[in-house]
Scaffold this motif. Structure first.
Motif, short mmCIF file in Angstrom:
data_model
loop_
_atom_site.label_atom_id
_atom_site.label_comp_id
_atom_site.label_asym_id
_atom_site.label_seq_id
_atom_site.Cartn_x
_atom_site.Cartn_y
_atom_site.Cartn_z
N VAL A 86 3.50 14.13 9.05
CA VAL A 86 3.82 14.91 7.87
C VAL A 86 3.12 13.89 6.70
O VAL A 86 3.41 12.71 6.80
N VAL A 87 2.49 14.63 5.96
CA VAL A 87 2.07 13.90 4.72
C VAL A 87 2.37 14.48 3.39
O VAL A 87 2.28 15.53 3.23
N VAL A 88 2.90 13.45 2.57
CA VAL A 88 3.30 14.26 1.22
C VAL A 88 2.70 13.34 0.06
O VAL A 88 2.75 12.21 0.18
N VAL A 89 1.83 14.34 -0.74
CA VAL A 89 1.19 13.67 -1.89
C VAL A 89 1.80 13.87 -3.11
O VAL A 89 2.40 15.19 -3.35
N ARG A 90 2.13 12.83 -3.81
CA ARG A 90 2.92 12.97 -5.06
C ARG A 90 1.85 12.75 -6.35
O ARG A 90 1.30 11.68 -6.42
N TYR A 91 1.96 13.71 -7.15
CA TYR A 91 1.21 13.64 -8.60
C TYR A 91 2.46 13.15 -9.52
O TYR A 91 3.29 14.25 -9.65
N PHE A 92 2.63 12.03 -9.99
CA PHE A 92 3.62 11.76 -11.01
C PHE A 92 3.54 12.75 -12.23
O PHE A 92 2.49 12.45 -12.75
N GLY A 93 4.57 13.01 -12.82
CA GLY A 93 4.80 13.99 -13.97
C GLY A 93 5.37 13.31 -15.41
O GLY A 93 5.44 13.85 -16.17
N THR A 102 -7.97 11.04 5.80
CA THR A 102 -8.66 12.19 5.12
C THR A 102 -8.00 12.74 4.03
O THR A 102 -8.48 13.18 2.79
N TYR A 103 -6.53 12.77 4.04
CA TYR A 103 -5.72 13.02 2.83
C TYR A 103 -5.77 12.08 1.63
O TYR A 103 -5.61 12.31 0.60
N GLN A 104 -5.94 10.88 2.16
CA GLN A 104 -5.84 9.69 1.17
C GLN A 104 -7.17 9.74 0.33
O GLN A 104 -7.26 9.73 -0.93
N ASN A 105 -8.31 10.16 0.86
CA ASN A 105 -9.50 10.56 0.39
C ASN A 105 -9.69 11.69 -0.53
O ASN A 105 -10.26 11.68 -1.57
N GLU A 106 -9.07 12.74 0.10
CA GLU A 106 -8.98 14.11 -0.57
C GLU A 106 -8.02 14.00 -1.96
O GLU A 106 -8.53 14.63 -2.91
N TYR A 107 -7.01 13.38 -1.76
CA TYR A 107 -6.28 13.17 -3.01
C TYR A 107 -5.96 11.76 -3.60
O TYR A 107 -5.15 11.28 -4.08
N HIS A 108 -7.28 11.41 -3.67
CA HIS A 108 -7.68 9.96 -4.23
C HIS A 108 -6.89 9.53 -5.50
O HIS A 108 -6.50 8.60 -6.20
N ASP A 109 -6.86 10.79 -6.39
CA ASP A 109 -6.40 10.84 -7.89
C ASP A 109 -4.91 11.04 -7.77
O ASP A 109 -4.21 10.83 -9.00
N ALA A 110 -4.04 11.12 -6.81
CA ALA A 110 -2.61 11.07 -6.83
C ALA A 110 -2.17 9.95 -6.64
O ALA A 110 -2.76 8.76 -6.26
N ARG A 111 -0.97 9.54 -7.38
CA ARG A 111 -0.08 8.44 -7.32
C ARG A 111 0.18 7.96 -6.01
O ARG A 111 0.05 6.54 -5.81
N HIS A 112 0.41 8.53 -5.18
CA HIS A 112 1.31 8.24 -3.81
C HIS A 112 0.78 9.13 -2.75
O HIS A 112 0.78 10.48 -3.00
N VAL A 113 0.26 8.82 -1.60
CA VAL A 113 0.11 9.70 -0.37
C VAL A 113 0.85 9.02 0.70
O VAL A 113 0.59 7.96 1.41
N CYS A 114 2.22 9.51 0.89
CA CYS A 114 3.01 8.92 1.92
C CYS A 114 3.26 9.63 3.07
O CYS A 114 2.85 10.91 3.10
N TRP A 115 3.74 9.21 3.96
CA TRP A 115 3.51 9.89 5.50
C TRP A 115 4.54 9.20 6.28
O TRP A 115 4.93 8.26 6.39
N ALA A 116 4.73 10.09 7.41
CA ALA A 116 5.40 9.59 8.70
C ALA A 116 4.73 10.43 9.95
O ALA A 116 4.53 11.52 9.79
#
Length: 198
Positions: free
Chosen positions: A95-102, A41-55
């Motif tokens: 825990v999911v962390v979405v990163r938008y590269f700056g 769900t998070y990968q789809n929602e934030y498909h424009d992000a560089r990374h969707v990392c989790w544990a």
């Protein structure tokens, strides 16, 4: 140990480091399948992000876990996320962390620090609740023993899941794990009672 700790509910946070934006989410989960569905769900929602990392960490004994760096250098994302779950002593949590590269590279230590902090903030926002491990039993008994059985199971910590009264009666109960031996002993003393784990 019959007690364990998980998050009170969902928590989220935003954290910025050198123009990179980190959106973090802490979520209660009950199984690996549920965790994977939420990750999708998070990968789809934030498909424009560089990374969707989790544990995630599962189970009262905290033995089932998984992590993913999702393209970040090995050990710089999933590991610090899991580290924060472990530091807080939590389980049944994703825990999911979405990163938008700056545009500015953070380097290995910078990434680890950023993912660690983003995770900590989401977990802090989610809060902590104490849970107790439970056990379940089905008790089968003759109608003449109904009063005795009901007196034993009528306890504030015992939840009656189902009951059926006929010539042969059945009651299914759920209760804290540390009550198992005492209940088995007391119910086992009722003449016609037969116990089965659920």
């Amino acid at each position: 140990m019959d007690k364990y700790y998980t998050v009170s509910g969902p928590g989220s946070s935003k954290y910025t480091e050198k123009m990179s934006r980190f959106l973090s989410f802490a979520l209660p989960v009950g199984s690996a399948d549920e965790a994977r569905e939420l990750i999708k769900t998070y990968q789809n929602e934030y498909h424009d992000a560089r990374h969707v990392c989790w544990a995630y960490m599962l189970g009262p004994e905290r033995r089932e876990w998984q992590l993913n760096d999702n393209g970040e250098p090995s050990g710089t994302a999933g590991k610090p996320i899991l580290g924060q779950i472990n530091s807080a002593g939590l389980t049944d949590v994703l825990v999911v962390v979405v990163r938008y590269f700056g545009g500015i590279k953070l380097g290995t230590s910078g990434l680890i620090a950023a993912y660690r902090e983003a995770s900590r903030l989401a977990l802090q926002e989610a809060g902590v609740k104490e849970c107790r491990q439970t056990a379940s039993l089905r008790v089968e008994f003759g109608y003449e023993s109904a009063d005795k059985v009901m007196r034993i199971v009528k306890h504030p910590d015992v939840e009656i899941i189902s009951k059926e009264f006929d010539n042969m009666c059945r009651v299914s109960i759920r209760f804290p794990l540390d009550m198992l031996e005492e209940l088995k002993m007391r119910l086992g003393n009722v003449e016609t009672a037969v116990l089965d784990p659920l």
